[in-house]
Write an enzyme that holds these catalytic residues in place. Structure first.
Site, short mmCIF file in Angstrom:
data_model
loop_
_atom_site.label_atom_id
_atom_site.label_comp_id
_atom_site.label_asym_id
_atom_site.label_seq_id
_atom_site.Cartn_x
_atom_site.Cartn_y
_atom_site.Cartn_z
N GLY A 118 0.04 9.31 -6.75
CA GLY A 118 0.61 8.00 -6.61
C GLY A 118 -0.18 6.80 -6.65
N GLY A 119 -1.28 6.92 -7.59
CA GLY A 119 -2.01 5.79 -7.30
C GLY A 119 -1.88 4.79 -8.58
N GLY A 120 -0.65 4.95 -9.19
CA GLY A 120 -0.19 3.86 -10.26
C GLY A 120 0.71 2.97 -9.58
N GLY A 140 2.27 0.33 -5.92
CA GLY A 140 2.16 0.09 -4.58
C GLY A 140 0.82 0.31 -4.05
N ASP A 167 3.87 16.37 -11.70
CA ASP A 167 4.66 16.35 -10.62
C ASP A 167 3.95 17.30 -9.46
OD1 ASP A 167 6.61 16.74 -8.78
OD2 ASP A 167 8.01 16.53 -10.27
N PHE A 213 14.28 7.78 0.39
CA PHE A 213 15.55 7.03 0.38
C PHE A 213 16.37 7.03 1.58
CE2 PHE A 213 16.55 10.60 -2.13
CZ PHE A 213 17.56 11.22 -1.52
N TYR A 260 7.13 7.30 12.02
CA TYR A 260 8.17 8.08 12.42
C TYR A 260 7.62 9.85 12.33
CZ TYR A 260 9.83 7.60 7.54
OH TYR A 260 10.22 7.73 6.09
N PRO A 319 1.21 4.08 8.31
CA PRO A 319 1.38 2.28 8.20
C PRO A 319 2.72 2.20 8.92
CG PRO A 319 0.95 3.50 5.88
CD PRO A 319 1.04 4.48 7.03
#
Ligand code: HXC
Ligand code: NAP
Length: 291
Positions: free
Chosen positions: A22-24, A26, A73, A105, A155, A196
């Site tokens: 997910g380094g692309g 945020g 994926d 979500f 959480y 975070p």
């Protein structure tokens, strides 16, 4: 010095090869940027190649660092092994894995289809397991020291309504962090996690605070420090935890949330709302009860 500045000396990650899932976008992209500034070579991996390539171009221009992109994926174990092999053949090795990719979500749980539930659990829990297992086998077989950093949430231990699949999966990732910190320490592989609080990103805000929920629930107000996180503060912590400076930290989860989760947890934290000048009267009332 400000918390929006980089913290470590420029060569802190020199020649370390880091895989960032997910380094692309945020937070993954922000952390990758700082790793490159510290001399690391990065591989950013996720499903959307176009997004990865555009992030890589931007990060190269900003930092001059080396960056490799690979589309996959994380739910697909075979694809993860292929990615590992591609990164090793590109850079010659992998030193660090940052499990950052996630799906999430908001939804009342009873509205979720079985597939919706699985999508989030599979990305977060199975995806993190897939990357950790594929890289772990490579490190152990080749007797290479390594570091794994997992991004969880606060959480993970409190649970949270309306994001139940994410809470379940992140709790599992935290359990994996602590379990393998012990089991794979003998192979010189360290595991830590970061939890975070709110750090604005498009990916998270579009799915967790859609429409006017952003204004209705101002997350900064839920934080004792009355602000959301800056990406650089998270990047500083992540860089420290993957660097050799943190060599003796293993199995830890570091919370970076301005005190947010504790504000919700402490029994009497609502007394924050009592005005200062009311305390004389309250003290007098309590003392009066003694007699
Ligand atoms: C109900 C939903 C839904 C929604 C999707 N689904 N969105 N159900 N409410 N809002 C259902 C679909 O109808 C489908 O079920 C199933 O979920 C899978 O959806 P797909 O779109 O086919 O899945 P996929 O393409 O794999 O996408 C996965 C995703 C998506 C999780 C649904 O949002 C995604 O790609 N997310 C990646 C990025 C992300 O989530 N970033 C935020 C991380 S923030 P059916 O039954 O119809 O087939 C985070 C922060 C936590 O973790 C802490 C913040 C403080
Ligand atoms: P984001 O930009 O949406 O990041 C999620 C990343 O995961 C995307 O780059 C996405 O890329 C990738 N991804 C999703 N599904 C994938 C899959 N199946 N395979 C491979 N990659 C996949 O959101 P973010 O806010 O930066 O979140 C980053 C991390 O921080 C997550 O672990 C999240 O839980 C955690 N976190 C965020 C916050 C916050 O306030 N932002 C707070 C607590 C924890 P593709 O779409 O290209 O696949």
């Amino acid at each position: 010095m400000k918390y929006t500045q980089g913290m470590l000396s420029p060569d802190s990650l020199k020649d370390k090869v880091i895989v960032v899932t997910g380094g692309g976008s945020g937070l993954g992209k922000s952390m990758t940027k700082y790793f490159l500034e510290l001399g690391a070579k990065a591989a950013i991996v996720s499903r959307n190649l176009e997004k990865l390539e555009s992030a890589a171009k931007e990060l190269k221009e900003q930092t001059g660092g080396e960056i490799f992109t690979y589309a996959l994926d994380v739910r697909d174990y075979e694809a993860v092994e292929k990615m590992r092999n591609a990164v090793v053949s590109h850079y010659g090795k992998i030193d660090i894995l940052l499990n950052n990719a996630a799906g999430n979500f908001i939804s009342p749980t009873e509205r979720l289809s079985a597939n919706a539930f699985d999508s989030v659990i599979d990305i977060v829990l199975k995806g993190t397991k897939n990357c950790t297992l594929a890289l772990g086998k490579y490190w152990i077989e080749n007797k290479l020291p390594a570091t794994v950093l997992n991004i969880v949430t606060t959480y993970s231990w409190t649970g949270s309504a309306y994001v139940v699949p994410s809470a379940m999966a992140k709790a599992g990732v935290l359990a994996m962090t602590r379990s393998l910190a012990v089991e794979w320490a003998k192979y010189n592989i360290r595991f830590n996690a970061i939890a975070p609080g709110p750090f604005p990103t498009k990916g998270a805000w579009d799915r967790l605070l859609p429409g006017d929920l952003k204004d209705k629930f101002d997350l900064a107000k839920k934080v004792p420090l009355k602000r959301v996180g800056e990406h650089q503060e998270l990047a500083n912590l992540a860089a420290y935890l993957v660097s050799d400076y943190s060599s003796y930290i293993n199995g830890e989860v570091v919370t970076i949330d301005g005190g947010e989760w504790l504000l919700g947890a402490g029994e009497f934290n609502m007394l924050e709302q009592v005005p200062k000048d009311m305390w004389d009267m309250l003290e007098a009332m309590i003392k009066a009860k003694k007699s």
